[in-house]
Design a protein around this motif. Structure first.
Motif, mmCIF file in Angstrom:
data_model
loop_
_atom_site.group_PDB
_atom_site.id
_atom_site.type_symbol
_atom_site.label_atom_id
_atom_site.label_comp_id
_atom_site.label_asym_id
_atom_site.label_seq_id
_atom_site.Cartn_x
_atom_site.Cartn_y
_atom_site.Cartn_z
ATOM 1 N N UNK A 274 41.405 33.210 40.075
ATOM 2 C CA UNK A 274 42.801 33.266 40.870
ATOM 3 C C UNK A 274 43.759 33.399 39.928
ATOM 4 N N UNK A 275 43.488 33.252 38.713
ATOM 5 C CA UNK A 275 44.604 33.393 37.557
ATOM 6 C C UNK A 275 44.373 34.694 36.540
ATOM 7 N N UNK A 276 42.905 34.977 36.395
ATOM 8 C CA UNK A 276 42.700 36.093 35.381
ATOM 9 C C UNK A 276 41.791 36.985 36.111
ATOM 10 N N UNK A 277 41.763 38.219 35.308
ATOM 11 C CA UNK A 277 41.095 39.345 35.556
ATOM 12 C C UNK A 277 40.567 40.103 34.614
ATOM 13 N N UNK A 278 39.121 40.253 34.517
ATOM 14 C CA UNK A 278 38.309 40.832 33.218
ATOM 15 C C UNK A 278 37.726 42.057 33.647
#
Length: 869
Positions: A274-278
């Motif tokens: 919900x907070x990060x994308x890699x």
């Protein structure tokens, strides 16, 4: 990537985006506010939200000639920028309220937009009553980690080892640490060597090697940076390859790709919360050095970002989001008014003043967007220009240049809508530029144009350079290089040739032989060409012909005022500084003081600009060559040249790395120290002492490494070169500079004390000689019995004793070195500078540690050199 974009499809649900429980930071810029079809005589706009509140100024209709000429909407040229911190829930529930009010503060129109609608919607809004632009850009934390890199070099590997780093470049420059070294298999390690890279010996290669490979599990090159999404398009990702040889890092080449491409092309998601994308991104790019392709890079990167929104393309209308090209074409069909053309006609008829036409031009700058109307105005100017008085000519040229640089007349815009009507407009535009170019070249060759004409004609040349291939080809041949046609131009002229008039125009252009006055106009051309490419391109160095034009400019630069302005614009690419310095040093006659002064003054200006913009010297800067050039000047005996060289070092000292400061200290704290400290010129001593106090003493005022001798510090430096440690290296270099500095000052102090003791000795000796002389005279007087004896004794006393004592006294005085006078003066200047330094320390801001400008006036004429201390 967790990117949310509002498209032309049905409305995006507010629940489609998930940020988790976090604060989001945005930059909001509101511009180009226009009020249309408004029936009242006054209006202002109110922008209200829970985070900020703004009011525009009030505009009132008045009975002026401008209003009679055209009916225009209200327009505000103000720009409002705010930074807000908002959580994901507030993003969906909080609103921006836009109100139209009259001078009695009565609202006649209100529009509410949620911040989420703005964050994922388009930047442009055009409703029936009001239009405006809103850029809402989220601040994003990006982490880039290098996973793999393969580099193929066209030339075989011929250095001990290779390394690389990665970086991001915009208005800032963020660089990662260097990677682990890739050892060249062409070298072998000696078994007896205590260091891994120090004693490598070259072996004969069995076959040439060209490839470098890195694959990381631990300690990869990485960087973290926070920037707004609006900066993505102008931010460049850089990979720099270095060779390691003889304990030096030598730049090999660089590869570039825009950050927006890095994030969106050839990338796929690895993990998402919900907070990060890699994501993982792969790309292949050319490796370049000074504009030449020297190899190829293939790399794999891991990119980590927080979830973010981005605005979509298009224009928001009452019918929803529409494509910008379709919207503009539809708008052109309904625009019939030609207020600027009418105003120019009335100017010729003496029915309107120049100031009124300038006011109209200012208002109409963003109002006329129909290319057909712009073409009609250009035709009118070309037909009427020659018959106008001088003041009208200046105004007509200003309007003409304003129009040809409009985005509505770019080749890209013509190609975006390939309609028969647009094809006719494009053909007319090229024909107008072709005629204007021919006239501009004639006026530039005869040399009769004034400053405004020179500027405008040069801008016409720049525009023609980018849209008329035949002119650009002949221009390039005139300075000795060739270049292929731009792909965009190829598309445009292929399209233009589909109509008869377009084909005839192309044939006419191809037959034209342009007379290009390189000497008269080249500096002007470069000055405005840089403006043009910086406006249209993110990476200027990737433009075809960029290196050839810049090299020609640098090699032919005359160091005049215009040349300096053009050079500073060109040095927005700081990698060119090295070329400037090399060219200027290599063409300067050391025995011509005026030329040396001008060259150092020019280098001082461009170096300060690059350092202030980037907070350091560029990575490809050859500092050793730079120091060698300054050393030759310092070894000369012309006071103004030495002062200028010292001033140059003073101005860039705070931007130098610890290694570069060590080089400077070896130069100035070595044998040349005493020559400059007790130099015959007051100005040289003044400059040198200020450099010592405000730079060396201020930055290196105490020991940090724990070592207490210069020999130990030199040994430690050699050890650090093998096993780099940034902190300990800086401490050791600091201590080495501090010790050399204090050692030299101790010698100066000792010389000064010796001189003071010698002065006291001379005073004592003179007193003894005087007393002895008086005693001898008294003794001789008592023994006189006759006038003849008195005369004889008097003659004896005034010759023998006095003569011998004076001879001894003056012989002692002549033995004192004449530099003693300069030493005493220098010591006095030293004390005065220390007082000025203490005064500055008391008054300076605690956060500002930059020393004041050098307090000395340096001019070419020796008689005009004036020190202010």
């Amino acid at each position: 990537m967790g990117i949310v974009c509002k498209s032309l499809k049905p409305k995006t649900s507010l629940n489609d985006i998930q940020f988790g429980n976090q604060q989001l930071e945005y930059s909001i810029t509101i511009t180009n506010i226009k009020l249309k079809y408004y029936q009242q005589d006054s209006a202002y706009i109110s922008l209200t939200s829970p985070y900020f509140k703004h009011h525009t100024y009030i505009i009132r209709y008045t009975k002026t000639p401008q209003v009679k000429l055209f009916k225009q909407p209200f327009q505000w040229n103000q720009e409002y920028t705010e930074h807000i911190s908002i959580d994901s829930e507030e993003l969906k529930t909080k609103h921006l309220k836009i109100q139209v009010l009259n001078d009695k503060h009565i609202s006649s129109y209100t529009k509410r937009l949620s911040f989420y609608q703005i964050a994922v919607g388009p930047q442009s809004y055009d409703y029936d009553t009001i239009s405006f632009d809103i850029i809402m850009s989220q601040k994003i934390s990006i982490k880039i980690i290098s996973k793999e890199l393969t580099c193929h070099l066209n030339q075989q590997l011929n250095h001990i080892a290779y390394t690389f780093n990665i970086g991001l470049k915009n208005k800032f420059e963020k660089i990662s640490q260097l990677s682990n070294k890739y050892l060249n298999p062409a070298f072998q390690e000696q078994a007896t060597s205590p260091y891994k890279y120090k004693s490598l010996c070259k072996e004969k290669l069995l076959k040439p090697l060209h490839d470098l490979q890195w694959e990381f599990r631990d300690d990869p090159p990485q960087l973290e940076v926070d920037l707004h999404y609006s900066d993505f398009q102008t931010t460049t990702f850089i990979i720099q390859i270095f060779a390691y040889d003889n304990q030096n890092y030598i730049p090999i080449g660089q590869s570039y790709i825009s950050l927006i491409q890095l994030l969106n092309q050839n990338s796929f998601s690895i993990a998402q919360t919900k907070m990060m994308s890699i994501t993982e991104s792969k790309f292949t790019e050319n490796l370049k050095s000074l504009g030449n392709i020297i190899g190829e890079i293939k790399t794999k990167l891991i990119l980590s970002t927080n979830q973010y929104t981005k605005q979509c393309t298009g224009i928001m209308t009452l019918k929803g989001i529409v494509n910008q090209s379709e919207y503009m074409i539809q708008k052109y069909k309904t625009q019939d008014e030609q207020p600027l053309l009418i105003a120019l006609q009335k100017l010729i008829e003496k029915k309107i003043t120049q100031q009124q036409i300038l006011d109209i031009l200012k208002i109409m700058r963003n109002q006329i967007q129909n290319p057909r109307q712009l073409i009609q105005v250009m035709k009118f100017i070309l037909n009427q220009y020659k018959q106008q008085v001088e003041d009208n000519k200046k105004l007509f040229l200003t309007v003409f240049i304003e129009i040809i640089y409009r985005k509505e007349l770019d080749l890209e815009h013509f190609l975006a809508s390939k309609t028969p009507q647009m094809l006719k407009v494009a053909s007319q535009f090229i024909k107008i530029i072709y005629k204007a170019l021919d006239y501009s070249l004639i006026k530039l060759i005869d040399g009769t144009c004034h400053d405004i004409q020179l500027e405008c004609y040069s801008k016409i040349l720049v525009k023609a350079f980018h849209i008329i291939p035949e002119f650009r080809t002949q221009f390039q041949n005139n300075i000795g290089f060739n270049e292929k046609q731009f792909y965009l131009e190829f598309q445009f002229y292929s399209w233009l040739s589909t109509i008869q008039k377009g084909s005839q125009l192309i044939q006419e252009i191809k037959k034209t032989n342009y007379k290009i006055p390189k000497e008269q106009v080249f500096d002007q051309f470069i000055y405005y060409w840089i403006d043009y490419i910086q406006l249209k391109y993110t990476l200027q160095q990737e433009i075809l012909g960029y290196n050839e034009l810049t090299n020609e400019f640098i090699n032919s630069s005359n160091q005049g005022n215009l040349c300096l302005k053009a050079s500073i614009k060109l040095l927005k690419n700081p990698m060119l500084l090295n070329k400037f310095v090399f060219q200027i040093f290599s063409t300067t006659n050391l025995y011509n003081p005026a030329q040396v002064f001008d060259s150092l003054d020019f280098i001082n200006s461009i170096t300060i600009y690059v350092c202030q913009e980037n907070q350091k010297l560029p990575s490809n800067f050859d500092f050793n060559y730079y120091i060698k050039g300054l050393k030759m000047v310092l070894d000369s005996d012309h006071a103004q040249s030495i002062c200028k060289a010292l001033q140059l070092i003073y101005n860039i000292f705070q931007y130098l790395t610890s290694d570069q400061k060590l080089e400077v200290s070896e130069l100035l704290l070595g044998e040349i120290f005493f020559t400059l400290f007790i130099h015959w010129s007051y100005s040289v001593r003044n400059c040198f002492i200020q450099l010592l106090v405000f730079k060396f003493q201020h930055k290196h005022k105490q020991l940090k490494s724990g070592l207490d001798s210069i020999e130990d510090l030199n040994k430690e430096i050699k050890t650090i070169l093998v096993n780099p440690n940034k902190v300990s290296k800086e401490n050791v270099i600091n201590d080495l500079i501090f010790m050399k500095y204090t050692q030299n000052l101790d010698i100066i102090e000792g010389l000064y004390q010796n001189q003071q003791n010698q002065k006291q000795h001379d005073t004592t000796l003179r007193g003894k000689l005087t007393r002895r002389k008086l005693e001898q005279e008294e003794s001789l007087t008592l023994r006189c019995v006759t006038q003849e004896d008195q005369l004889r004794l008097s003659t004896h006393s005034h010759s023998t004793p006095e003569k011998g004592s004076l001879i001894r006294f003056y012989s002692l005085k002549q033995e004192i070195n004449r530099n003693t006078t300069y030493l005493l003066q220098a010591y006095k200047q030293w004390n005065q500078t220390q007082l000025a330094y203490k005064k500055w320390l008391k008054g300076k801001d605690s956060q500002n540690d930059i020393a004041p400008a050098m307090n000395v006036r340096i001019q070419k004429d020796e008689s005009n050199v004036e020190a202010l201390f």
